[in-house]
Design a protein around this motif. Structure first.
Motif, PDB file in Angstrom:
ATOM      1  N   MET A 191       0.907  -1.045  -0.072  1.00 32.24           N
ATOM      2  CA  MET A 191       0.211  -0.239  -0.026  1.00 32.24           C
ATOM      3  C   MET A 191       0.828   1.293  -0.354  1.00 32.24           C
ATOM      4  SD  MET A 191      -2.924  -1.512   3.076  1.00 32.24           S
ATOM      5  CE  MET A 191      -3.709   0.036   3.329  1.00 32.24           C
ATOM      6  N   GLY A 192       1.922   1.303  -0.015  1.00 35.68           N
ATOM      7  CA  GLY A 192       2.869   2.272   0.404  1.00 35.68           C
ATOM      8  C   GLY A 192       3.209   3.096   1.941  1.00 35.68           C
ATOM      9  N   TYR A 193       3.429   2.288   3.277  1.00 35.41           N
ATOM     10  CA  TYR A 193       3.015   2.830   4.371  1.00 35.41           C
ATOM     11  C   TYR A 193       1.863   3.832   4.343  1.00 35.41           C
ATOM     12  CZ  TYR A 193       5.541  -0.947   6.744  1.00 35.41           C
ATOM     13  OH  TYR A 193       6.026  -1.979   7.474  1.00 35.41           O
ATOM     14  N   PRO A 194       0.510   4.121   4.381  1.00 39.05           N
ATOM     15  CA  PRO A 194       0.165   5.703   4.347  1.00 39.05           C
ATOM     16  C   PRO A 194      -0.220   5.273   5.760  1.00 39.05           C
ATOM     17  CG  PRO A 194      -1.245   3.232   3.925  1.00 39.05           C
ATOM     18  CD  PRO A 194       0.005   2.673   4.160  1.00 39.05           C
ATOM     19  N   LYS A 195       0.273   6.785   5.981  1.00 40.48           N
ATOM     20  CA  LYS A 195      -0.211   7.271   7.733  1.00 40.48           C
ATOM     21  C   LYS A 195      -1.119   6.633   8.644  1.00 40.48           C
ATOM     22  CE  LYS A 195       0.416  11.223  10.509  1.00 40.48           C
ATOM     23  NZ  LYS A 195       1.276  10.726  11.417  1.00 40.48           N
ATOM     24  N   PRO A 196      -1.071   5.943   9.805  1.00 38.50           N
ATOM     25  CA  PRO A 196      -2.536   5.050   9.935  1.00 38.50           C
ATOM     26  C   PRO A 196      -2.894   6.290  11.551  1.00 38.50           C
ATOM     27  CG  PRO A 196      -0.137   4.638  11.445  1.00 38.50           C
ATOM     28  CD  PRO A 196       0.077   5.287   9.757  1.00 38.50           C
ATOM     29  N   VAL A 197      -4.155   6.278  11.809  1.00 38.04           N
ATOM     30  CA  VAL A 197      -4.350   7.795  12.440  1.00 38.04           C
ATOM     31  C   VAL A 197      -5.450   6.761  13.333  1.00 38.04           C
ATOM     32  CG1 VAL A 197      -4.673   9.541  10.816  1.00 38.04           C
ATOM     33  CG2 VAL A 197      -6.833   8.638  10.746  1.00 38.04           C
ATOM     34  N   TRP A 198      -6.014   5.720  13.191  1.00 37.37           N
ATOM     35  CA  TRP A 198      -6.607   5.037  14.935  1.00 37.37           C
ATOM     36  C   TRP A 198      -6.233   3.822  14.564  1.00 37.37           C
ATOM     37  CZ3 TRP A 198     -10.979   2.097  14.140  1.00 37.37           C
ATOM     38  CH2 TRP A 198     -12.011   3.291  12.548  1.00 37.37           C
ATOM     39  N   VAL A 199      -6.612   2.962  15.248  1.00 39.19           N
ATOM     40  CA  VAL A 199      -6.652   1.719  15.341  1.00 39.19           C
ATOM     41  C   VAL A 199      -7.786   1.146  16.623  1.00 39.19           C
ATOM     42  CG1 VAL A 199      -5.393  -0.388  16.104  1.00 39.19           C
ATOM     43  CG2 VAL A 199      -4.152   1.908  14.897  1.00 39.19           C
ATOM     44  N   MET A 200      -8.731  -0.242  15.957  1.00 41.09           N
ATOM     45  CA  MET A 200      -9.716  -1.007  16.801  1.00 41.09           C
ATOM     46  C   MET A 200      -9.114  -2.152  16.601  1.00 41.09           C
ATOM     47  SD  MET A 200     -13.357   0.504  16.113  1.00 41.09           S
ATOM     48  CE  MET A 200     -13.831  -0.249  18.073  1.00 41.09           C
ATOM     49  N   GLY A 201      -8.908  -2.793  17.961  1.00 41.40           N
ATOM     50  CA  GLY A 201      -8.524  -4.307  17.657  1.00 41.40           C
ATOM     51  C   GLY A 201      -9.260  -4.570  19.019  1.00 41.40           C
ATOM     52  N   SER A 202      -8.845  -6.827  18.859  1.00 38.08           N
ATOM     53  CA  SER A 202     -10.128  -7.760  19.773  1.00 38.08           C
ATOM     54  C   SER A 202      -8.635  -8.563  19.346  1.00 38.08           C
ATOM     55  CB  SER A 202     -11.690  -8.368  19.351  1.00 38.08           C
ATOM     56  OG  SER A 202     -11.989  -7.232  19.504  1.00 38.08           O
TER      57      SER A 202
END
Length: 345
Positions: A191-202
């Motif tokens: 993907m070209g290492y886009p900038k992450p802004v938020w994450v959800m996880g379980s």
């Protein structure tokens, strides 16, 4: 020019690093370190490596090295990497980069201070299918990638059950930090290492925890994890990883990217570690499937790539900066799982 003098710390996965370096004409593995005396002797004899040490500290004190591969349990990645950098060595560190983001930053800072290279062994970039897909994606064939899904599931495959992999104090986590790290990096790289802004996880542990109680073995990490990452450009990435899940396949690896012009998939074949890749696109109102067909140009190992980059003074892939982004995402998925809330990056 003289050959690079290379040391390898940790001879579990490290034995493969030795083989990888030996394929490069300007690389010479001259020292190894491992606390297991039998393994140290066996691998040293097999590869005719003269300098053998019980610890990386002893190795760095006794040998003048150009490159060090850090292949220890995760808990020791940061201290071994920092020590090697401070000793004037370039470092190839096994994945995950560290136990957490704080340690990863310390490693990256040490590399920049020493003006030495730090590469993370995201080895699933170094397959023929991955390399070919990356070159194709970089032509713009997919258009704008807006969604991706990347997974690695095992039906039952808890590594060294009862050992360090399943103990958070030594590993930092379960299949997310062990398997998911590979598929996460592969998707981000494509993907070209886009900038992450938020994450959800379980995270979940029903199978592993039950087995640990039945067998009386240590296990305090997840056996399945899932994460959702939102990027600044609007794209979304889903990541899944498990050591034990009620699925059909013994090993199931797949990475899919969905773009405005085309989509792609890279997946393993027949539950093995062999891969296939396809691209799906529309042209003039017709749907086409484009399959990567063998023979495919061979891809050298990550160890060859690292050594070659140093010898020829050219950039290497899988940088410490990319490793730090992956660690930030892993930490955020675990933190979101713990708190039940999304985490801003």
């Amino acid at each position: 020019m003289s050959k690079l003098r290379i040391g390898v710390v940790g001879l579990g996965i490290g034995r493969h690093h030795i083989t990888g370096y030996k394929s490069h004409p300007n690389a010479d593995v001259v020292a190894i370190a491992d606390p297991d005396a039998d393994r140290l002797r066996s691998i040293g004899d097999e590869h005719h490596i003269p300098a053998r040490f019980a610890s990386y500290e002893e190795m760095l004190a006794a040998e003048k090295l150009d490159v060090v591969s850090v292949c220890t349990p995760n808990k020791f990645h940061m201290p071994a990497t920092v020590a090697a950098l401070e000793a004037g060595c370039h470092v190839l560190c096994e994945k995950p980069m560290a136990m957490n983001t704080g340690e990863a930053r310390r490693m990256l800072d040490a590399a920049k201070k020493a003006r030495k290279r730090l590469m993370i062994n995201f080895s699933y970039r170094f397959t023929e299918q991955s390399w070919a897909l990356k070159h194709l994606v970089d032509t713009g064939i997919l258009g704008d990638v807006y969604f991706a899904r990347t997974i690695w599931h095992r039906r039952r495959g808890l590594p060294g059950f009862g050992g360090w992999f399943g103990q958070k104090a030594l590993s930092g986590g379960g299949p997310l930090i062990d398997l998911g790290v590979h598929r996460l990096d592969l998707a981000l790289w494509l993907m070209g290492y886009p900038k992450p802004v938020w994450v959800m996880g379980s995270t979940y542990d029903p199978i592993g925890s039950a087995l640990s109680k039945e067998q009386g073995k240590a296990f305090d990490v997840e056996d399945l994890a899932v994460g959702l990452v939102k990027f600044e450009n609007g794209a979304t990435l889903e990541v899944e990883a498990s050591w034990a899940a009620n699925v059909k396949e013994k090993e199931l690896m797949e990475t899919r990217l969905f773009g405005t012009k085309a989509g792609l998939v890279q997946h393993n074949v027949n539950e093995t570690y062999q891969f296939e890749a396809e691209v799906y696109l529309e042209r003039e109102g017709c749907q086409y499937d484009m399959k990567l067909h063998p023979p495919v140009p061979a891809v050298k190992s990550s160890m060859y790539h690292f050594a070659d980059s140093i010898v020829h003074n050219k950039p290497h892939t899988a940088t410490g900066d990319e490793g730090l982004i992956v660690m930030e995402l892993l930490d955020a998925i675990y933190e979101s799982a713990r708190t039940g809330a999304p985490i801003k990056i």
